[in-house]
Design a protein around this motif. Structure first.
Motif, mmCIF file in Angstrom:
data_model
loop_
_atom_site.group_PDB
_atom_site.id
_atom_site.type_symbol
_atom_site.label_atom_id
_atom_site.label_comp_id
_atom_site.label_asym_id
_atom_site.label_seq_id
_atom_site.Cartn_x
_atom_site.Cartn_y
_atom_site.Cartn_z
ATOM 1 N N CYS A 469 0.852 -1.195 0.000
ATOM 2 C CA CYS A 469 0.000 0.000 0.000
ATOM 3 C C CYS A 469 0.880 1.234 0.000
ATOM 4 N N TRP A 470 0.547 2.171 -0.863
ATOM 5 C CA TRP A 470 1.284 3.433 -0.884
ATOM 6 C C TRP A 470 0.799 4.306 0.287
ATOM 7 N N VAL A 471 1.756 4.912 0.960
ATOM 8 C CA VAL A 471 1.444 5.637 2.194
ATOM 9 C C VAL A 471 1.282 7.130 1.911
ATOM 10 N N GLU A 472 0.177 7.691 2.401
ATOM 11 C CA GLU A 472 -0.027 9.139 2.265
ATOM 12 C C GLU A 472 -0.325 9.712 3.651
ATOM 13 N N PRO A 473 0.688 10.290 4.315
ATOM 14 C CA PRO A 473 0.434 10.840 5.656
ATOM 15 C C PRO A 473 -0.302 12.174 5.548
ATOM 16 N N GLN A 474 -1.116 12.462 6.561
ATOM 17 C CA GLN A 474 -1.812 13.749 6.575
ATOM 18 C C GLN A 474 -0.784 14.866 6.793
ATOM 19 N N ASP A 475 0.151 14.547 7.693
ATOM 20 C CA ASP A 475 1.189 15.531 7.976
ATOM 21 C C ASP A 475 2.453 14.755 8.337
ATOM 22 N N GLU A 476 3.518 14.981 7.582
ATOM 23 C CA GLU A 476 4.736 14.179 7.788
ATOM 24 C C GLU A 476 5.367 14.430 9.151
ATOM 25 N N LYS A 477 5.041 15.570 9.756
ATOM 26 C CA LYS A 477 5.717 15.921 11.008
ATOM 27 C C LYS A 477 4.964 15.413 12.238
ATOM 28 N N ASN A 478 3.688 15.009 12.057
ATOM 29 C CA ASN A 478 2.932 14.704 13.276
ATOM 30 C C ASN A 478 3.404 13.418 13.937
#
Length: 529
Positions: A469-478
């Protein structure tokens, strides 16, 4: 206006079906009518010694299946026809999905005995999503098979199509006498003797003519009249506009191996099939008759000529003209490239072309600049969409079996992955390489091609992964994303573009991960909006 005339002459289409329904054989016969080959070969038949022109990889010749999409072009009745023959085998479905982004219409081949099969359903679904005009060809009528009306029902129900027959069989299998062409109102009688040459036909304008009984017998003549009357009552008349919108699908019957019913299909096809259609880019809709050039790479094939280690990028021209030695903008790299020897195809034969028009497929020699989905234009920034990577079903570690050939192995894998044969994932934890494929047969193809084209040997090791699964974070820093990365470290990898991928070892672990980290989105394809 020369340019507009050239566009109107073009017909670019793909042939799709389940394996073994006779796609490659039909392609060969279409080429025969185009005068492009003197004698058609069949993929498996021992009687015909010539191997099929469109299957040029050694592994295809050994297996009797097509694994790469071939591009073939020929002229017929002043129309320039570009055929994309796709692999039917489900292990190579990705290649077929990509090819469907480059066609303006499709011919679906169905085996008369087996009817609609699973792979046909999947491919037709993709065509329906994109409203691609489809013509159905029911093949192998010289064998015993299902009743014509049952088949038409099955095509409607299983594929969700609205069909109308444009030809109708007279008998079937052992009793197969020929085909009545509803579109042209004449009869073709089947002699069954000439497989390699083009069948002669007898024209019949009037079905009530007593001549008909003399030639096909009284009972066959009566049956044909009844069937046609019934077909006329049940199915709507052919409506070209509905066909072009993807709302109605004409059906032809025939036997590609015996070269029967193929001419009718081709004659009708060049009349009704669409010329190059507009294509949607992220920025806007691009029409074929625009002056400025644009096109996109839908396939890359390494080593088409084993004597020269070359890679060819296949570009479908969407608008404007593509001219030799003219600089064009490679949008992703933002640099100008020019091509001194663009190729047009006839299977293994390639010729250099000076100018190509919308609808044409051009092969560009590539030293590693192109990836699948890249756009070339006269200068405008356009991005053509719709060529995603799909989540693989099979995963294996790839190991180098010959330490002296590490460089060749690395180069080989790199080029085969650019071609879209499979996907490469690099584990974050230890940098090991994992190959993911849609079907298990691709591992053999990769191993074979690495050895024969790059001189490198590899071995595989099983790697138990359920889904990538390709990962799409809402916010890379959280914090949640950071924790996800820490906890799942040994299941994370990057794909060839550097996108982060989560390799879930089971459906359960996938669900748990989604519950635990709701802000981290997981996708089954690499393109997400």
């Amino acid at each position: 206006m020369e340019f507009v005339k050239e566009i109107a002459r073009r017909r670019t289409f793909g042939i799709i079906s389940h394996p073994d329904a006779g796609k490659t054989t039909l392609t060969e016969k279409l080429l025969l009518f185009g005068g492009a080959i003197q004698e058609a070969g069949a993929v498996k038949s021992n009687k015909i010694k010539k191997s099929a022109t469109s299957d040029f990889m050694e592994i295809e010749r050994q297996r009797g299946i097509s694994v790469a999409t071939s591009v073939l072009a020929f002229i017929y009745k002043d129309k320039k026809i570009n055929i994309l023959d796709t692999p039917g085998h489900k292990d190579f479905a990705e290649d077929t999905f990509r090819t469907l982004t480059a066609v303006d219409s499709v011919i679906v081949v169905i085996d008369v005995a087996k009817g609609v099969e699973e792979q046909t359903e999947k491919l037709v679904e993709v065509c329906r999503m994109r409203n691609i005009p489809m013509i159905v060809f029911i093949n192998k009528l010289d064998r015993e098979g299902k009743d014509a009306f049952d088949l038409l029902d099955e095509v409607e129900q299983k594929l969700g199509l609205k069909v109308t027959p444009l030809s109708f069989p007279i008998g079937m299998g052992y009793d197969f006498k020929g085909i009545y062409n509803i579109y042209e109102k004449n009869i073709n009688l089947f002699s069954g003797s000439s497989k390699k040459n083009i069948e002669e036909t007898i024209a019949f304008d009037n079905l009530d003519s007593p001549e008909l009984e003399k030639i096909i017998g009284a009972s066959a003549a009566q049956e044909l009249r009844d069937n046609l009357e019934l077909a006329e009552g049940v199915y709507p008349p052919f409506d070209k506009d509905a066909y072009l919108k993807g709302e109605q699908q004409p059906v032809f019957f025939g036997s590609a191996l015996n070269n029967f019913g193929v001419r009718e299909l081709l004659d009708c096809f060049i009349n009704i099939a669409p010329a190059p259609r507009p294509k949607k880019a992220e920025e806007r809709l691009v029409n074929a008759d625009e002056k400025e050039f644009s096109g996109f790479v839908f396939k890359i094939h390494a080593n088409m000529d084993p004597k020269h280690r070359d890679r060819l990028a296949f570009v479908k021209i969407v608008s404007g003209t593509f001219e030799r030695n003219t600089p064009y903008l490679h949008v992703r790299q933002n640099k100008k490239l020019k091509f001194s020897s663009p190729n047009a195809f006839f299977a293994e034969k390639k010729e250099i072309v000076d100018i190509s028009y919308p609808g044409d497929i051009v092969g560009l020699h590539d030293t590693g600049n192109f990836k699948i989905g890249d756009t070339l234009t006269s200068g405008e920034e356009l991005h053509y969409k719709g060529i995603p990577s799909f989540s693989p079903e099979h995963f294996r570690y790839i190991n180098n079996a010959d330490p002296m050939k590490a460089k060749q192995l690395y180069k080989g894998i790199d080029q085969l992955m650019d071609e879209g044969v499979a996907q490469l994932f690099t584990l974050e934890l230890n940098g090991r390489k994992v190959i993911g494929t849609v079907g298990a047969l691709q591992y053999e193809v990769i191993q074979y091609r690495l050895e024969h084209e790059y001189g490198a040997k590899c071995t595989y090791e099983n790697f138990p992964v359920h889904k990538a699964c390709w990962v799409e974070p809402q916010d890379e820093k959280n914090e949640e994303f950071q924790e996800f990365k820490r906890v799942k470290q040994k299941f994370l990898a990057t794909d060839k573009k550097g996108q982060l991928v989560f390799l879930a070892d089971s459906q359960f672990s996938l669900q748990m991960t989604q519950q635990k980290y709701p802000t981290v989105k997981l996708h089954y394809t690499s393109e997400f909006d």
